[in-house]
Motif scaffolding. Structure first.
Motif, PDB file in Angstrom:
ATOM      1  N   UNK A 144       0.830  -1.203   0.000  1.00 52.19           N
ATOM      2  CA  UNK A 144       0.000   0.000   0.000  1.00 52.19           C
ATOM      3  C   UNK A 144       0.867   1.257   0.000  1.00 52.19           C
ATOM      4  N   UNK A 145       1.902   1.247   0.802  1.00 51.33           N
ATOM      5  CA  UNK A 145       2.780   2.427   0.866  1.00 51.33           C
ATOM      6  C   UNK A 145       3.470   2.676  -0.470  1.00 51.33           C
ATOM      7  N   UNK A 146       3.952   1.613  -1.141  1.00 53.88           N
ATOM      8  CA  UNK A 146       4.623   1.763  -2.416  1.00 53.88           C
ATOM      9  C   UNK A 146       3.662   2.248  -3.497  1.00 53.88           C
ATOM     10  N   UNK A 147       2.432   1.725  -3.480  1.00 52.39           N
ATOM     11  CA  UNK A 147       1.442   2.155  -4.484  1.00 52.39           C
ATOM     12  C   UNK A 147       1.125   3.636  -4.298  1.00 52.39           C
ATOM     13  N   UNK A 148       0.903   4.048  -3.042  1.00 55.56           N
ATOM     14  CA  UNK A 148       0.601   5.457  -2.776  1.00 55.56           C
ATOM     15  C   UNK A 148       1.790   6.351  -3.144  1.00 55.56           C
ATOM     16  N   UNK A 149       2.996   5.881  -2.849  1.00 52.44           N
ATOM     17  CA  UNK A 149       4.182   6.672  -3.188  1.00 52.44           C
ATOM     18  C   UNK A 149       4.342   6.814  -4.699  1.00 52.44           C
ATOM     19  N   UNK A 150       4.122   5.717  -5.396  1.00 53.71           N
ATOM     20  CA  UNK A 150       4.232   5.768  -6.864  1.00 53.71           C
ATOM     21  C   UNK A 150       3.168   6.698  -7.437  1.00 53.71           C
ATOM     22  N   UNK A 151       1.965   6.623  -6.873  1.00 51.82           N
ATOM     23  CA  UNK A 151       0.876   7.471  -7.374  1.00 51.82           C
ATOM     24  C   UNK A 151       1.191   8.944  -7.144  1.00 51.82           C
ATOM     25  N   UNK A 152       1.789   9.265  -6.027  1.00 48.54           N
ATOM     26  CA  UNK A 152       2.125  10.662  -5.733  1.00 48.54           C
ATOM     27  C   UNK A 152       3.246  11.180  -6.632  1.00 48.54           C
ATOM     28  N   UNK A 153       4.252  10.334  -6.866  1.00 47.09           N
ATOM     29  CA  UNK A 153       5.420  10.789  -7.634  1.00 47.09           C
ATOM     30  C   UNK A 153       5.163  10.799  -9.128  1.00 47.09           C
ATOM     31  N   UNK A 154       4.366   9.872  -9.607  1.00 42.35           N
ATOM     32  CA  UNK A 154       4.182   9.724 -11.045  1.00 42.35           C
ATOM     33  C   UNK A 154       2.769  10.076 -11.510  1.00 42.35           C
ATOM     34  N   UNK A 155       2.031  10.805 -10.688  1.00 46.12           N
ATOM     35  CA  UNK A 155       0.634  11.050 -11.045  1.00 46.12           C
ATOM     36  C   UNK A 155       0.508  11.873 -12.325  1.00 46.12           C
ATOM     37  N   UNK A 156       1.506  12.691 -12.632  1.00 46.66           N
ATOM     38  CA  UNK A 156       1.410  13.512 -13.841  1.00 46.66           C
ATOM     39  C   UNK A 156       1.810  12.729 -15.089  1.00 46.66           C
ATOM     40  N   UNK A 157       2.622  11.678 -14.926  1.00 48.13           N
ATOM     41  CA  UNK A 157       3.118  10.918 -16.079  1.00 48.13           C
ATOM     42  C   UNK A 157       2.376   9.600 -16.309  1.00 48.13           C
ATOM     43  N   UNK A 158       1.335   9.366 -15.528  1.00 48.51           N
ATOM     44  CA  UNK A 158       0.611   8.092 -15.623  1.00 48.51           C
ATOM     45  C   UNK A 158      -0.509   8.217 -16.640  1.00 48.51           C
ATOM     46  N   UNK A 159      -0.562   7.245 -17.568  1.00 50.80           N
ATOM     47  CA  UNK A 159      -1.651   7.260 -18.541  1.00 50.80           C
ATOM     48  C   UNK A 159      -2.904   6.657 -17.903  1.00 50.80           C
ATOM     49  N   UNK A 160      -4.014   6.702 -18.648  1.00 49.82           N
ATOM     50  CA  UNK A 160      -5.303   6.274 -18.106  1.00 49.82           C
ATOM     51  C   UNK A 160      -5.305   4.783 -17.746  1.00 49.82           C
ATOM     52  N   UNK A 161      -4.693   3.961 -18.617  1.00 48.43           N
ATOM     53  CA  UNK A 161      -4.684   2.524 -18.348  1.00 48.43           C
ATOM     54  C   UNK A 161      -3.907   2.202 -17.080  1.00 48.43           C
ATOM     55  N   UNK A 162      -2.781   2.849 -16.907  1.00 49.90           N
ATOM     56  CA  UNK A 162      -1.985   2.625 -15.696  1.00 49.90           C
ATOM     57  C   UNK A 162      -2.694   3.158 -14.465  1.00 49.90           C
ATOM     58  N   UNK A 163      -3.371   4.297 -14.607  1.00 49.70           N
ATOM     59  CA  UNK A 163      -4.108   4.864 -13.479  1.00 49.70           C
ATOM     60  C   UNK A 163      -5.222   3.915 -13.024  1.00 49.70           C
ATOM     61  N   UNK A 164      -5.904   3.289 -14.000  1.00 52.77           N
ATOM     62  CA  UNK A 164      -6.957   2.338 -13.648  1.00 52.77           C
ATOM     63  C   UNK A 164      -6.376   1.112 -12.938  1.00 52.77           C
ATOM     64  N   UNK A 165      -5.200   0.668 -13.388  1.00 53.70           N
ATOM     65  CA  UNK A 165      -4.567  -0.482 -12.757  1.00 53.70           C
ATOM     66  C   UNK A 165      -4.146  -0.148 -11.323  1.00 53.70           C
ATOM     67  N   UNK A 166      -3.618   1.059 -11.123  1.00 52.15           N
ATOM     68  CA  UNK A 166      -3.219   1.480  -9.777  1.00 52.15           C
ATOM     69  C   UNK A 166      -4.435   1.574  -8.858  1.00 52.15           C
ATOM     70  N   UNK A 167      -5.535   2.124  -9.401  1.00 49.95           N
ATOM     71  CA  UNK A 167      -6.758   2.227  -8.603  1.00 49.95           C
ATOM     72  C   UNK A 167      -7.265   0.849  -8.196  1.00 49.95           C
ATOM     73  N   UNK A 168      -7.188  -0.096  -9.144  1.00 55.83           N
ATOM     74  CA  UNK A 168      -7.618  -1.459  -8.844  1.00 55.83           C
ATOM     75  C   UNK A 168      -6.732  -2.090  -7.772  1.00 55.83           C
ATOM     76  N   UNK A 169      -5.404  -1.868  -7.875  1.00 58.63           N
ATOM     77  CA  UNK A 169      -4.478  -2.425  -6.890  1.00 58.63           C
ATOM     78  C   UNK A 169      -4.720  -1.810  -5.507  1.00 58.63           C
ATOM     79  N   UNK A 170      -4.989  -0.529  -5.471  1.00 62.41           N
ATOM     80  CA  UNK A 170      -5.279   0.124  -4.194  1.00 62.41           C
ATOM     81  C   UNK A 170      -6.539  -0.452  -3.560  1.00 62.41           C
ATOM     82  N   UNK A 171      -7.556  -0.668  -4.390  1.00 65.63           N
ATOM     83  CA  UNK A 171      -8.813  -1.219  -3.871  1.00 65.63           C
ATOM     84  C   UNK A 171      -8.622  -2.622  -3.318  1.00 65.63           C
TER      85      UNK A 171
END
Length: 396
Positions: free
Chosen positions: A192-219
């Protein structure tokens, strides 16, 4: 038919039938014997008919010990007719009284058998009562007396060995659940910590498909974390002391206050029916968790504009009765007996949408049982459901 009758009544019926059969057999034998001798007596009397003047002479009368009574022919016919009627009446009376006596002996034998069998089956009733009180938490407290009736001694020894094995199995299972949950908690927290950290650092460079995958992993990691927390809670319930003086009305107020934001979000009104102040001896933490889970479920599965009502009161048996009533969709009848089982969900799609893991009501039941109480669904329909918790009164 016999399968629905208790063992005591089965023994009573079987022995009563045997007594009745023996009495009928004896009655038939005695009746035939009695009738034979009555007829013999009647024939003996009636065979002494002689014409007047034809009796024995004086010398023979003195030598013979038999008693003779002389009648005239007319008197003899009248006597013989009355005597025959009397013999027939005696035979009828003998038959009636013998059958009445048979019935009375059968009933008395059945009653005595019922009382004696009840006394003889007392150890079995004690065994049944002890078996009904067995729970996973008190296995070692329900051991049978191995020095009792010889016929039940072997049963008691086998039963106690079974309880010991079950207790060891439950202890091993609790230890496994606790150990497994502890082992899962650390890697899940890291993920959870790594996912949140990645989301914070790369939120501007993440495409829609990756964002959906991250959201699914967080859930999913969130669901797993919630599951691990619930497993830890269930494995550690017995270690929590249950000696706190808990003010139930204040506890209900606290639960409603903590869930007010969720209720407001879902458009559900929270109502507390205040009764007299009640103080109950138990675990403040566990009782709070029990009411919180029930109320949270009542809010989540309610309709917008609905309400959830909580109340606590002392009933006629001096036990504490807590009710949580909602105006939701109700619980299907076929699911009401299984709803307290771990991981069981009535509506799997809605439960997943709410993030549930199917342990909330199982935890509620466990907490109620740890306090010596029970929970049940008092009523459920399309108008809503009412959960009722009954806790035995405890002196402070």
């Amino acid at each position: 038919m016999m399968k629905k009758i208790s063992l005591q009544w089965r023994l009573t019926i079987i022995i009563s039938v045997l007594i009745a059969a023996i009495c009928v057999l004896l009655n038939v034998l005695l009746y035939n014997t009695g009738i034979f001798y009555i007829d013999s007596l009647g024939n003996s009397v009636l065979s002494q008919n002689q014409d007047p003047g034809q009796g024995q002479d004086t010398n023979s009368d003195q030598e013979d010990s038999t008693l003779y009574i002389e009648f005239s022919q007319e008197d003899w016919r009248a006597f013989a007719e009355r005597f025959s009627i009397q013999v027939d009446d005696s035979k009828k009376d003998y038959s009636i009284y013998s059958w009445i006596l048979t019935v009375l002996i059968t009933l008395a034998g059945g009653g005595i058998t019922y009382l004696v069998s009840g006394y003889a089956l007392r150890p079995l009733r004690k065994f049944s009562d002890q078996a009904a009180q067995i729970q996973a938490e008190n296995l070692t407290d329900c051991r049978l007396d191995e020095e009792g009736v010889p016929e039940f001694r072997r049963l008691g020894e086998s039963f106690n060995r079974m309880l010991d094995n079950l207790s060891e199995s439950f202890s091993a299972l609790r230890e496994f659940n606790g150990s497994a949950a502890h082992e899962f908690r650390t890697p899940l927290a890291i993920m959870q910590a790594q996912i949140e950290l990645y989301e914070q650092e790369e939120h501007e460079n993440v495409d829609q498909e990756t964002a959906e995958m991250i959201a699914m992993m967080k859930e999913q990691t969130s669901r797993l974390s919630h599951l691990v927390k619930s497993l830890l809670d269930m494995s550690e319930l017995q270690t929590i002391p249950r000696t706190d003086p808990v003010e139930l009305q204040s506890l209900i107020e606290e639960v409603l206050a903590d869930l007010s934001s969720l209720a407001e979000k879902n458009g559900v009104q929270l109502i507390q029916k205040k009764r007299d102040d009640l103080i109950y001896t138990g675990s403040d933490i566990l009782l709070y968790r029990m009411l919180f889970n029930l109320t949270e479920n009542a809010i989540r599965y309610n309709h917008p504009g609905g309400c959830v009502t909580l109340s606590a009161e002392e009933n006629a048996d001096h036990n504490i009765r807590i009710t949580v009533a909602d105006t939701g969709q109700g619980i299907p009848k076929e699911a009401q007996e299984r709803i307290f089982q771990p991981f069981y969900r009535v509506d799997k799609s809605r439960s997943r949408a709410f993030g549930g893991v199917g342990l909330g009501l199982a935890l509620v039941q466990k907490i109620a049982e740890l306090h010596g109480g029970a929970i049940r669904i008092a009523e459920s329909s399309e108008m809503g459901s009412t959960f009722e918790i009954c806790l035995p009164e405890k002196e402070l």
